[in-house]
Design a protein around this motif. Sequence first.
Motif, PDB file in Angstrom:
ATOM      1  N   GLY A  37      -9.924   4.581  10.720  1.00  0.00           N
ATOM      2  CA  GLY A  37      -8.481   4.613  10.481  1.00  0.00           C
ATOM      3  C   GLY A  37      -8.088   5.385   9.231  1.00  0.00           C
ATOM      4  N   LYS A  38      -9.045   6.075   8.630  1.00  0.00           N
ATOM      5  CA  LYS A  38      -8.778   6.815   7.393  1.00  0.00           C
ATOM      6  C   LYS A  38      -7.622   7.798   7.549  1.00  0.00           C
ATOM      7  N   SER A  39      -7.687   8.643   8.583  1.00  0.00           N
ATOM      8  CA  SER A  39      -6.677   9.701   8.739  1.00  0.00           C
ATOM      9  C   SER A  39      -5.302   9.110   9.014  1.00  0.00           C
ATOM     10  N   THR A  40      -5.262   8.065   9.821  1.00  0.00           N
ATOM     11  CA  THR A  40      -3.977   7.428  10.134  1.00  0.00           C
ATOM     12  C   THR A  40      -3.345   6.870   8.860  1.00  0.00           C
ATOM     13  N   ILE A  41      -4.157   6.202   8.059  1.00  0.00           N
ATOM     14  CA  ILE A  41      -3.651   5.639   6.802  1.00  0.00           C
ATOM     15  C   ILE A  41      -3.267   6.772   5.841  1.00  0.00           C
ATOM     16  N   ALA A  42      -4.073   7.827   5.809  1.00  0.00           N
ATOM     17  CA  ALA A  42      -3.781   8.955   4.910  1.00  0.00           C
ATOM     18  C   ALA A  42      -2.438   9.597   5.248  1.00  0.00           C
ATOM     19  N   VAL A  43      -2.191   9.791   6.535  1.00  0.00           N
ATOM     20  CA  VAL A  43      -0.925  10.401   6.971  1.00  0.00           C
ATOM     21  C   VAL A  43       0.257   9.511   6.572  1.00  0.00           C
TER      22      VAL A  43
END
Lengths: 216, 216
Positions: A37-43
């Motif tokens: 979920g890194k990218s989702t949280i980053a966005v």
Amino acid sequence: MATNITYHPSPVTPTVRSSLRRQQGLTIWLTGLSASGKSTIAVALEQALLRKPYNLSAYRLDGDNIRFGLNKDLGFSPKDREENIRRIAEVAKLFADSCTIAITSFISPYRADRDLARQLHHAERPGGEPGVPFVEIWIDVPVEVAEKRDPKGLYKKAREGKIPEFTGISAPYEEPLKPEIHIRSDQTSVEDSVKIIVGYLEEKGYLSAPPEVNEV
Amino acid sequence: MATNITYHPSPVTPTVRSSLRRQQGLTIWLTGLSASGKSTIAVALEQALLRKPYNLSAYRLDGDNIRFGLNKDLGFSPKDREENIRRIAEVAKLFADSCTIAITSFISPYRADRDLARQLHHAERPGGEPGVPFVEIWIDVPVEVAEKRDPKGLYKKAREGKIPEFTGISAPYEEPLKPEIHIRSDQTSVEDSVKIIVGYLEEKGYLSAPPEVNEV
């Protein structure tokens, strides 16, 4: 390797730059398994910082803009992974030095690589000014959960042996020992994850405009 | 080399980002011989953009923060020079994409390398949005003048054979054929050089805040 290079002092010291930009720079380093979920949280985090009430400069470095560009010459061997993270750390540090909040979103499975990134950020800057803050955030999810999510079908390919050295399956993920923030992404919504991170940054004073300095 | 990578669309499109940041990103690429005055002009230009009346985000990439960091693994062979410029171009593009004015200050002696940098910037961005502007500025000075200046004693060392492949002495400098701006630094003060560059950027509309967009 770099020879014949001399250092040019600039009148724009880090303190002066922060005062002019009305913002501090720092790096938020997300680490975790593929599909954690890194990218989702980053966005979502980037959006929260860019928009009201913060209106800050924030920028994501992720596979999309790094692996297809700066690091397109690198593969996934241990040596290339190390160089991948080293370059990302150096670029994030430049963004932080420029008074942007850099948000990196890479598996970054090795402790030594993340520690090097931290050290690079903490190193004293020219003029004896301190380094920039480095906030390591472990986006933690059991590998079984990540494997069930598998939005890109990568775990499946890894199990079939089609992707060698896949983190969590055939290559290690070294869990952070002392991350600034630890989020269990299977137990925390994206919205709450962003709240936790922004709350931490506020508490640390990282989102406040720095004091104006006289020489500006 | 980069496999197992998929592209994540983000709600922060380049247009939305520019609107939120109230600024357009672009890259100002200074090229010229050692001691041509690139760094001096870059420092003065950065200051002019950071301060009133512009108050823009601007950031210099130069030997000081690149050769000692990101590119510290590279030397001065033709191949390493090419990789040096490629990485700088990729990083400048990231800064421009983040809505900062990137100012690069490197000899960058080869036309092919500068053309690659330009192409990278002009490439369409995700979502079909256009690339970022690339402003090539030739800081031009006769090699005899640069050699007389020689503030770091590099020309002297090059003449003595202590530095191999030194641009202008034992390695070529390929003059820009169609730079956006051409400045003879032995005939133009630093102050006037900055005025010329800022005037060009204003004329092109690059320093104006972009229109606000509805979805913000």
